[in-house]
Motif scaffolding. Structure first.
Motif, PDB file in Angstrom:
ATOM      1  N   LYS A 306     -68.822  14.471  20.191  1.00  0.00           N
ATOM      2  CA  LYS A 306     -69.461  15.768  19.949  1.00  0.00           C
ATOM      3  C   LYS A 306     -68.539  16.769  19.269  1.00  0.00           C
ATOM      4  CE  LYS A 306     -71.808  19.539  22.415  1.00  0.00           C
ATOM      5  NZ  LYS A 306     -72.285  20.020  23.753  1.00  0.00           N
ATOM      6  N   PHE A 307     -67.283  16.849  19.745  1.00  0.00           N
ATOM      7  CA  PHE A 307     -66.399  17.918  19.291  1.00  0.00           C
ATOM      8  C   PHE A 307     -65.371  17.483  18.249  1.00  0.00           C
ATOM      9  CE2 PHE A 307     -67.703  19.414  23.563  1.00  0.00           C
ATOM     10  CZ  PHE A 307     -68.286  20.610  23.190  1.00  0.00           C
ATOM     11  N   ILE A 308     -65.321  16.167  17.945  1.00  0.00           N
ATOM     12  CA  ILE A 308     -64.362  15.721  16.922  1.00  0.00           C
ATOM     13  C   ILE A 308     -65.045  14.877  15.849  1.00  0.00           C
ATOM     14  CG2 ILE A 308     -62.263  14.418  16.443  1.00  0.00           C
ATOM     15  CD1 ILE A 308     -61.250  15.078  19.217  1.00  0.00           C
ATOM     16  N   ILE A 309     -65.540  13.694  16.240  1.00  0.00           N
ATOM     17  CA  ILE A 309     -66.055  12.755  15.242  1.00  0.00           C
ATOM     18  C   ILE A 309     -67.256  13.317  14.500  1.00  0.00           C
ATOM     19  CG2 ILE A 309     -66.877  10.401  14.834  1.00  0.00           C
ATOM     20  CD1 ILE A 309     -63.957  10.645  15.826  1.00  0.00           C
ATOM     21  N   ASN A 310     -68.119  14.003  15.201  1.00  0.00           N
ATOM     22  CA  ASN A 310     -69.310  14.570  14.561  1.00  0.00           C
ATOM     23  C   ASN A 310     -69.154  16.067  14.296  1.00  0.00           C
ATOM     24  OD1 ASN A 310     -70.741  12.099  14.569  1.00  0.00           O
ATOM     25  ND2 ASN A 310     -71.272  12.392  16.714  1.00  0.00           N
ATOM     26  N   ALA A 311     -67.910  16.527  14.223  1.00  0.00           N
ATOM     27  CA  ALA A 311     -67.648  17.947  13.986  1.00  0.00           C
ATOM     28  C   ALA A 311     -66.870  18.127  12.679  1.00  0.00           C
ATOM     29  CB  ALA A 311     -66.865  18.538  15.170  1.00  0.00           C
ATOM     30  N   SER A 312     -66.645  19.372  12.314  1.00  0.00           N
ATOM     31  CA  SER A 312     -66.011  19.674  11.020  1.00  0.00           C
ATOM     32  C   SER A 312     -64.532  19.313  10.973  1.00  0.00           C
ATOM     33  CB  SER A 312     -66.175  21.164  10.703  1.00  0.00           C
ATOM     34  OG  SER A 312     -65.575  21.959  11.724  1.00  0.00           O
ATOM     35  N   ASN A 313     -63.896  19.123  12.133  1.00  0.00           N
ATOM     36  CA  ASN A 313     -62.460  18.846  12.164  1.00  0.00           C
ATOM     37  C   ASN A 313     -62.151  17.344  12.223  1.00  0.00           C
ATOM     38  OD1 ASN A 313     -63.371  18.471  14.762  1.00  0.00           O
ATOM     39  ND2 ASN A 313     -61.635  19.458  15.762  1.00  0.00           N
ATOM     40  N   ARG A 314     -63.138  16.500  11.922  1.00  0.00           N
ATOM     41  CA  ARG A 314     -62.951  15.056  12.044  1.00  0.00           C
ATOM     42  C   ARG A 314     -61.796  14.537  11.190  1.00  0.00           C
ATOM     43  NH1 ARG A 314     -66.365  10.036   9.676  1.00  0.00           N
ATOM     44  NH2 ARG A 314     -65.222  10.763   7.859  1.00  0.00           N
ATOM     45  N   GLU A 315     -61.795  14.880   9.896  1.00  0.00           N
ATOM     46  CA  GLU A 315     -60.783  14.331   9.000  1.00  0.00           C
ATOM     47  C   GLU A 315     -59.377  14.803   9.387  1.00  0.00           C
ATOM     48  OE1 GLU A 315     -61.128  11.943   6.718  1.00  0.00           O
ATOM     49  OE2 GLU A 315     -63.162  11.837   7.528  1.00  0.00           O
ATOM     50  N   GLU A 316     -59.278  16.050   9.783  1.00  0.00           N
ATOM     51  CA  GLU A 316     -57.989  16.575  10.229  1.00  0.00           C
ATOM     52  C   GLU A 316     -57.491  15.799  11.445  1.00  0.00           C
ATOM     53  OE1 GLU A 316     -56.157  20.649  12.205  1.00  0.00           O
ATOM     54  OE2 GLU A 316     -58.089  20.737  11.157  1.00  0.00           O
ATOM     55  N   PHE A 317     -58.399  15.532  12.380  1.00  0.00           N
ATOM     56  CA  PHE A 317     -58.044  14.754  13.572  1.00  0.00           C
ATOM     57  C   PHE A 317     -57.609  13.342  13.190  1.00  0.00           C
ATOM     58  CE2 PHE A 317     -59.647  11.409  16.403  1.00  0.00           C
ATOM     59  CZ  PHE A 317     -58.824  11.600  17.506  1.00  0.00           C
ATOM     60  N   LEU A 318     -58.404  12.668  12.357  1.00  0.00           N
ATOM     61  CA  LEU A 318     -58.087  11.283  11.988  1.00  0.00           C
ATOM     62  C   LEU A 318     -56.740  11.195  11.278  1.00  0.00           C
ATOM     63  CD1 LEU A 318     -61.605  10.022  10.801  1.00  0.00           C
ATOM     64  CD2 LEU A 318     -60.413   9.420  12.921  1.00  0.00           C
ATOM     65  N   ASP A 319     -56.445  12.166  10.405  1.00  0.00           N
ATOM     66  CA  ASP A 319     -55.147  12.172   9.720  1.00  0.00           C
ATOM     67  C   ASP A 319     -54.006  12.271  10.722  1.00  0.00           C
ATOM     68  OD1 ASP A 319     -56.331  11.979   7.235  1.00  0.00           O
ATOM     69  OD2 ASP A 319     -56.263  14.136   6.819  1.00  0.00           O
ATOM     70  N   GLU A 320     -54.200  13.103  11.738  1.00  0.00           N
ATOM     71  CA  GLU A 320     -53.155  13.294  12.743  1.00  0.00           C
ATOM     72  C   GLU A 320     -53.068  12.111  13.703  1.00  0.00           C
ATOM     73  OE1 GLU A 320     -51.744  16.801  15.893  1.00  0.00           O
ATOM     74  OE2 GLU A 320     -53.476  17.107  14.575  1.00  0.00           O
ATOM     75  N   PHE A 321     -54.176  11.411  13.889  1.00  0.00           N
ATOM     76  CA  PHE A 321     -54.259  10.338  14.880  1.00  0.00           C
ATOM     77  C   PHE A 321     -53.912   8.965  14.305  1.00  0.00           C
ATOM     78  CE2 PHE A 321     -56.683   8.268  18.500  1.00  0.00           C
ATOM     79  CZ  PHE A 321     -56.017   8.938  19.517  1.00  0.00           C
ATOM     80  N   ASP A 322     -53.894   8.833  12.977  1.00  0.00           N
ATOM     81  CA  ASP A 322     -53.687   7.531  12.330  1.00  0.00           C
ATOM     82  C   ASP A 322     -52.403   6.839  12.783  1.00  0.00           C
ATOM     83  OD1 ASP A 322     -56.021   7.328  10.923  1.00  0.00           O
ATOM     84  OD2 ASP A 322     -55.227   8.105   9.040  1.00  0.00           O
ATOM     85  N   ASP A 323     -51.302   7.575  12.865  1.00  0.00           N
ATOM     86  CA  ASP A 323     -50.026   6.968  13.255  1.00  0.00           C
ATOM     87  C   ASP A 323     -50.075   6.431  14.687  1.00  0.00           C
ATOM     88  OD1 ASP A 323     -48.938   7.471  10.798  1.00  0.00           O
ATOM     89  OD2 ASP A 323     -47.888   9.303  11.406  1.00  0.00           O
ATOM     90  N   ILE A 324     -50.775   7.150  15.565  1.00  0.00           N
ATOM     91  CA  ILE A 324     -50.918   6.707  16.959  1.00  0.00           C
ATOM     92  C   ILE A 324     -51.731   5.423  17.010  1.00  0.00           C
ATOM     93  CG2 ILE A 324     -51.943   7.300  19.191  1.00  0.00           C
ATOM     94  CD1 ILE A 324     -51.309  10.251  18.508  1.00  0.00           C
ATOM     95  N   VAL A 325     -52.836   5.387  16.261  1.00  0.00           N
ATOM     96  CA  VAL A 325     -53.681   4.192  16.208  1.00  0.00           C
ATOM     97  C   VAL A 325     -52.871   2.997  15.730  1.00  0.00           C
ATOM     98  CG1 VAL A 325     -55.658   3.114  15.056  1.00  0.00           C
ATOM     99  CG2 VAL A 325     -55.808   5.498  15.829  1.00  0.00           C
ATOM    100  N   GLU A 326     -52.106   3.194  14.672  1.00  0.00           N
ATOM    101  CA  GLU A 326     -51.323   2.100  14.097  1.00  0.00           C
ATOM    102  C   GLU A 326     -50.291   1.576  15.091  1.00  0.00           C
ATOM    103  OE1 GLU A 326     -48.578   1.137  10.139  1.00  0.00           O
ATOM    104  OE2 GLU A 326     -49.509   3.114  10.385  1.00  0.00           O
TER     105      GLU A 326
END
Length: 427
Positions: A306-326
């Motif tokens: 609700k508040f990240i994936i389907n919100a306006s800040n999704r891309e910003e979150f994914l950019d910040e989270f990519d290194d953790i995922v990897e």
């Protein structure tokens, strides 16, 4: 030596006056019930109720050897008990007091198709009181044209379609669905619906969760180790992830988007990125040790949607989270083997990464909530104005005195509220 129960009728096996109605190959009829010595029956190693326990047993390097039948039954009895100790103890108490009231179903070779809990209770009672006990069941002969597909259909009908709850662990149920509908294609969706008394939408969702469960296990380098999904209690989180992904990628199906025939490679890449972020969130937020806060992972994943994936800040979150995922993904992929203990070990090893992941998730959820809170007054005022526009001036002019008085009271309240807004805005 292969057991043939029908050959033992009249000697070790006695027929009763009882019958049980079964539907086989579309025909419903009453089948006679036999009293079978316990040592002639054995558990079904394809029983969905214990699918994850068996996968754990095999993954740990063990085997299931039916040639040593008592040892085989002992292993599976333990799994049956662990799947629902409370229900098993209640069944045992009931049988001890009143006897076995509901007959089971076995094949001619002794394999139990229905009645594993009753059989387990009888085995335990025999050990406790030393009495000769019998498993009362219908004997079905596969040599009479009953195929594996007919047997599985009967199992589904008995487990799901007789208006009694399925007391599987939800993940065991998903494993059953995955094997029967996706991996082995034993049934079509429609056939499964017909044999389980479920709605098509329920079966479709179960298939999606089952496929996503397999994708998660692949992500943590634990292919086929369904017991890990059970240990992590993934049913609720998987359901939330299905909804998030299919809302984010309109028109896709989590079961087919990764197939080679899917034409939109960019959509596949986007799916991978979002899916892996959600999988990493599961690993980061799920209780991995007794000292961890249990929390509510389904709610956490729902809030991410609700508040990240389907919100306006999704891309910003994914950019910040990519290194953790990897880092999480590569740590698991570097392991030679993954089991429950190694998942917990990785959790301890990546404790700082998990904390950082939770920090990033919580930050973006809070940011999104603040944005939502900021625009809420505008949304409400717009809605109120839309409602006001529905009131026609001519209707106001034609109100009777009583209605006009009520209208004026509300009108003055609105005027006062608008004045408060004006003072707050310095206008």
């Amino acid at each position: 030596m292969t057991i043939k129960l029908n050959d033992l009728v009249g000697s070790r096996i006695m027929m009763t006056d009882s019958t049980r109605k079964l539907t086989i190959k579309g025909e419903t009829k009453a089948y006679k019930v036999a009293k079978i010595p316990l040592d002639l029956c054995h558990y079904n190693d394809q029983n969905g109720r214990i699918a994850t326990h068996i996968s754990e047993h095999i993954s740990n390097g063990n085997t299931l050897n039916k040639s040593a039948l008592e040892e085989y039954n002992g292993v599976l009895e333990d799994f049956i008990y662990k799947s629902n100790p409370t229900a098993l103890d209640a069944t045992k108490t009931n049988i001890d007091k009143f006897g076995q009231r509901v007959p089971g179903v076995v094949l001619n070779d002794g394999r139990i198709i229905d009645g594993n809990r009753r059989f387990t209770a009888l085995r335990k009672l025999k050990r406790e009181n030393g009495k000769d006990l019998y498993f009362e069941a219908v004997i079905l002969n596969q040599e009479e044209g009953i195929e594996e597909r007919d047997i599985k259909r009967l199992e589904l009908n008995l487990q799901h379609a007789e208006e009694k709850p399925v007391d599987y662990d939800p993940i065991d149920n998903l494993v059953d669905v995955y094997r029967d509908l996706i991996e082995n294609k034993l049934f079509s969706e429609i056939e499964y619906v017909e044999n389980t008394n479920k709605k098509p939408s329920e079966v479709a969702l179960m298939m999606k969760k089952a496929d996503l469960m397999v994708q998660f296990l692949d992500y943590i380098n634990a292919e086929g180790k369904y017991y890990i999904a059970r240990d992590l209690a993934l049913d609720g989180p998987l359901q939330e992830i299905v909804r998030i992904l299919e809302n984010q990628f309109k028109g896709i199906d989590v079961r087919t988007i990764l197939s080679t025939s899917h034409g939109d490679k960019g959509e596949q890449a986007g799916y991978f990125r979002v899916r892996n972020a959600l999988f990493t969130a599961i690993f980061s937020k799920r209780k991995l040790n007794e000292t961890d806060d249990k929390g509510d992972l389904s709610r956490d994943i729902r809030e991410m949607g609700k508040f990240i994936i389907n919100a306006s800040n999704r891309e910003e979150f994914l950019d910040e989270f990519d290194d953790i995922v990897e880092e999480v993904y590569e740590t698991f992929q570097d392991l030679d083997a993954v089991d429950v203990s190694s998942v917990r070990e990785v959790g301890r090893e990546l404790a700082d990464v998990r904390k950082e992941a939770q920090k990033v998730i919580d930050k973006h959820i809070e940011d999104s909530r603040l944005v939502t809170a900021k625009i809420k007054p505008v949304e409400l005022l717009n809605k109120a104005f839309d409602d006001l526009k529905r009131i026609e001036v001519e209707q106001v002019k034609r109100m009777d005195p009583s209605t006009e008085q009520e209208f004026l009271i509300v009108y003055e309240e609105v005027q006062r509220k608008l004045k408060e807004f004006g003072e707050a805005l310095n206008v």
